[in-house]
Design an enzyme around this catalytic site. Structure first.
Site, PDB file in Angstrom:
ATOM      1  N   TYR A   1      -6.086   8.224  12.231  1.00 28.80           N
ATOM      2  CA  TYR A   1      -5.811   7.107  11.333  1.00 28.80           C
ATOM      3  C   TYR A   1      -6.666   5.900  11.723  1.00 28.80           C
ATOM      4  CZ  TYR A   1      -3.191   3.633   8.659  1.00 28.80           C
ATOM      5  OH  TYR A   1      -2.847   2.634   7.785  1.00 28.80           O
TER       6      TYR A   1
ATOM      7  N   ASP B   1      -6.213  -3.477   1.826  1.00 26.68           N
ATOM      8  CA  ASP B   1      -5.045  -3.144   1.014  1.00 26.68           C
ATOM      9  C   ASP B   1      -4.217  -4.371   0.645  1.00 26.68           C
ATOM     10  OD1 ASP B   1      -3.795  -3.680   3.404  1.00 26.68           O
ATOM     11  OD2 ASP B   1      -2.937  -1.693   3.681  1.00 26.68           O
TER      12      ASP B   1
ATOM     13  N   HIS C   1      -2.310  -9.754   9.383  1.00 27.06           N
ATOM     14  CA  HIS C   1      -2.788  -8.525   8.765  1.00 27.06           C
ATOM     15  C   HIS C   1      -3.607  -8.879   7.520  1.00 27.06           C
ATOM     16  CE1 HIS C   1      -2.460  -4.298   7.570  1.00 27.06           C
ATOM     17  NE2 HIS C   1      -1.909  -4.636   6.417  1.00 27.06           N
TER      18      HIS C   1
ATOM     19  N   ARG D   1       1.527 -10.650  13.745  1.00 26.94           N
ATOM     20  CA  ARG D   1       0.584 -10.133  12.764  1.00 26.94           C
ATOM     21  C   ARG D   1       1.112 -10.150  11.332  1.00 26.94           C
ATOM     22  NH1 ARG D   1      -3.463  -8.613  11.922  1.00 26.94           N
ATOM     23  NH2 ARG D   1      -3.565  -6.351  11.923  1.00 26.94           N
TER      24      ARG D   1
ATOM     25  N   ARG E   1     -12.641  -5.232  15.807  1.00 20.02           N
ATOM     26  CA  ARG E   1     -11.674  -4.202  16.181  1.00 20.02           C
ATOM     27  C   ARG E   1     -12.421  -2.886  16.308  1.00 20.02           C
ATOM     28  NH1 ARG E   1      -6.824  -1.547  12.646  1.00 20.02           N
ATOM     29  NH2 ARG E   1      -8.495  -0.044  12.258  1.00 20.02           N
TER      30      ARG E   1
ATOM     31  N   TRP F   1       5.638   7.264  14.189  1.00 29.05           N
ATOM     32  CA  TRP F   1       5.079   6.370  13.168  1.00 29.05           C
ATOM     33  C   TRP F   1       4.164   7.146  12.255  1.00 29.05           C
ATOM     34  CZ3 TRP F   1       6.558   1.678  11.901  1.00 29.05           C
ATOM     35  CH2 TRP F   1       5.797   0.978  10.966  1.00 29.05           C
TER      36      TRP F   1
ATOM     37  N   HIS G   1     -13.721  -4.469  11.281  1.00 25.97           N
ATOM     38  CA  HIS G   1     -13.552  -3.184  11.944  1.00 25.97           C
ATOM     39  C   HIS G   1     -14.889  -2.513  12.230  1.00 25.97           C
ATOM     40  CE1 HIS G   1      -9.296  -2.652   9.997  1.00 25.97           C
ATOM     41  NE2 HIS G   1      -9.459  -3.833  10.563  1.00 25.97           N
TER      42      HIS G   1
ATOM     43  N   GLU H   1      -3.126  -3.990  19.929  1.00 24.80           N
ATOM     44  CA  GLU H   1      -2.213  -4.118  18.788  1.00 24.80           C
ATOM     45  C   GLU H   1      -1.288  -2.914  18.657  1.00 24.80           C
ATOM     46  OE1 GLU H   1      -2.594  -4.437  13.893  1.00 24.80           O
ATOM     47  OE2 GLU H   1      -4.363  -4.668  15.164  1.00 24.80           O
TER      48      GLU H   1
ATOM     49  N   ASP I   1      -6.304  -1.150  18.148  1.00 23.43           N
ATOM     50  CA  ASP I   1      -5.016  -0.887  17.521  1.00 23.43           C
ATOM     51  C   ASP I   1      -4.530   0.509  17.912  1.00 23.43           C
ATOM     52  OD1 ASP I   1      -2.817  -0.660  15.863  1.00 23.43           O
ATOM     53  OD2 ASP I   1      -3.859  -1.276  14.042  1.00 23.43           O
TER      54      ASP I   1
ATOM     55  N   HIS J   1      -1.634   1.705  16.699  1.00 26.58           N
ATOM     56  CA  HIS J   1      -0.913   2.176  15.518  1.00 26.58           C
ATOM     57  C   HIS J   1       0.496   2.702  15.824  1.00 26.58           C
ATOM     58  CE1 HIS J   1      -5.116   2.401  13.727  1.00 26.58           C
ATOM     59  NE2 HIS J   1      -4.455   1.573  12.960  1.00 26.58           N
TER      60      HIS J   1
ATOM     61  N   GLU K   1      -7.674 -11.005  10.068  1.00 29.53           N
ATOM     62  CA  GLU K   1      -8.297  -9.707   9.816  1.00 29.53           C
ATOM     63  C   GLU K   1      -9.015  -9.739   8.474  1.00 29.53           C
ATOM     64  OE1 GLU K   1      -7.120  -4.953   9.892  1.00 29.53           O
ATOM     65  OE2 GLU K   1      -5.554  -6.459   9.579  1.00 29.53           O
TER      66      GLU K   1
ATOM     67  N   GLU L   1       2.554  -6.512  11.808  1.00 29.41           N
ATOM     68  CA  GLU L   1       2.049  -6.386  10.443  1.00 29.41           C
ATOM     69  C   GLU L   1       3.075  -5.736   9.517  1.00 29.41           C
ATOM     70  OE1 GLU L   1      -0.619  -2.454   9.891  1.00 29.41           O
ATOM     71  OE2 GLU L   1      -1.460  -3.901  11.304  1.00 29.41           O
TER      72      GLU L   1
ATOM     73  N   ASN M   1       0.817  -1.211   0.000  1.00 31.20           N
ATOM     74  CA  ASN M   1       0.000   0.000   0.000  1.00 31.20           C
ATOM     75  C   ASN M   1       0.855   1.267   0.000  1.00 31.20           C
ATOM     76  OD1 ASN M   1      -2.292   1.566   0.059  1.00 31.20           O
ATOM     77  ND2 ASN M   1      -3.008   0.862   2.056  1.00 31.20           N
TER      78      ASN M   1
END
Length: 404
Positions: free
Chosen positions: A161, A318, A314, A285, A149, A404, A124, A238, A212, A214, A341, A264, A39
């Site tokens: 995000y 995407d 993961h 993941r 999630r 990140w 999700h 996560e 998550d 992130h 997922e 992931e 992605n």
């Protein structure tokens, strides 16, 4: 098998979002499909395959899957990394697809057969505020999912995000440059525990809830979040902190019993090794495409199984239906595979990638078609050319970039 590879083509299509697909053809006309979608960096993998890998495949025996994996990994000298491993993953999946078609067996049978009847999936639920989140959770439950999630907006932030008012959320935005978001960790830490507690109170004790972070927390912040949500009884928390500095997970692990999931963005078993062997995580993941395909994901699973760590790969939108199929074949045949997922796809994607896998009542099954069970409508795919897209980047309120 005396058959040889005669063709290796790269297809880039964008039926709503960008996908990169590898098509390998044998002298007998058998076609194997592999996913090479990375992605926001799709064309890098497409070029790697076209310019460097495809020429090496011509004339090779498609039955020698492990030898081809080792040849592509060791022969490049510049090992690992998302572009290299995604390209290798595409080749590996396509070769397993060919082997299944030649033998007339679904790939999971070639991996030792099913160890479960179906694969648990999570999807999700998002809402900009808690009431909207709970409405989203209810909508997902009505579709039969038993694991969800949950992510919400954060008061005072205009973008977060992984959260959108639009149910068809796509993190990669079309355009010539990444979208820049503003992030505030303190605001998130004030809001997230209450939102997760509200979700648990809403659904009761049986439903599996996941969350998550992130990667945006320091080890201390991650430990604080973990302790604050222990009563929520999450299935997993996560990506609480950056995965590259793996020793910091000891600090998090020492302060909370909440199950931790990471990986992931990992591409090989070596990124996973310390986290697994020191039991610093509960779930790894890694994605079947980005971690070198079916062959290498099974190596990761085998190491994890020795240390009572489970797989939860993961698998958002995407990665294409080709990658999802490969992951579900691994899931059906791998004892320590816990959950997959699954965000689902728009109707158009299902039309381009015709598949035998199915999702029913929150569980996936790869189907029993020979190979991985996905065929690509090349004529339809060609109608949707690549469109430039980037994943967003985040800055703190002072304008500095987040970790990140």
């Amino acid at each position: 098998m005396s058959d040889r590879i005669t063709g290796a083509e790269v297809l880039v299509t964008s039926p709503g979002r960008n996908f990169v697909t590898l098509k390998i053809t044998t002298a007998d006309g058998v076609v194997g499909w592999g996913d090479a979608t990375l992605n926001g960096r799709e064309l890098a993998v497409a070029s790697y395959l076209r310019d460097h890998v495809a020429p090496l495949l011509i004339g090779r025996d498609p039955a020698r899957i492990e030898d081809t994996w080792q040849y592509l990994y060791r022969g490049a000298y510049w090992r690992r990394g998302p572009v290299t491993m995604t390209a290798i993953g595409a080749v590996d999946i396509a070769l397993w697809d060919i082997k299944g078609k030649v033998t007339g067996q679904p790939v999971y049978q070639l991996l030792g057969g099913a160890v479960r009847d179906r694969v648990l999936a999570y999807t999700h639920a998002t809402g900009w505020d808690v009431p909207a989140l709970l409405d989203s959770v209810d909508a997902v439950r009505e579709r039969g999912f038993q694991a969800i999630r949950v992510q919400t907006g954060v008061p005072g932030l205009h973008t977060v995000y992984g959260v959108s008012a639009d149910a068809a959320y796509e993190p990669a935005g079309r355009g010539d440059a990444p979208k820049e978001e503003v992030w505030d960790t303190d605001a998130y830490l004030r809001h997230a525990p209450g939102a997760l507690a509200a979700a648990r109170a809403h659904v009761g004790p049986e439903l599996k809830l996941l969350h998550d972070a992130h990667h945006r927390l320091t080890p201390g912040q991650a430990a604080r979040l973990g302790r604050s949500v222990e009563d929520v009884d999450l299935f997993w928390l996560e990506d609480v902190t950056l995965a590259e500095n793996q020793e910091v997970l000891r600090h998090v692990r020492g302060h909370t019993t909440v199950p931790l999931a990471i990986g992931e963005v990992f591409n090989t078993v070596w990124e996973c090794q310390q986290l697994i062997t020191e039991q610093l995580i509960d779930f790894v993941r890694t994605c079947v495409t980005h971690a070198g395909g079916i062959s290498h994901l099974r190596r990761i699973a085998a190491l994890a199984d020795l240390w009572q760590v489970k797989l939860g790969p993961h698998g958002p939108s995407d990665v294409s239906p080709v990658a999802l199929a490969a992951s579900v074949h691994v899931g059906l045949s791998t004892p320590n595979f816990a959950i997959q997922e699954y965000m689902g796809y728009p109707d158009l994607v299902h039309e381009v990638f015709r598949h035998s896998w199915s999702c029913t009542d929150g569980h996936l099954h790869p189907g029993d078609a020979p190979g991985i069970g996905v065929e690509v409508d090349e004529e339809l795919a060609a109608r949707f050319p690549y469109e430039q897209a980037y994943l967003p980047v985040a800055r703190r309120r002072d304008g500095s970039m987040t970790d990140w």
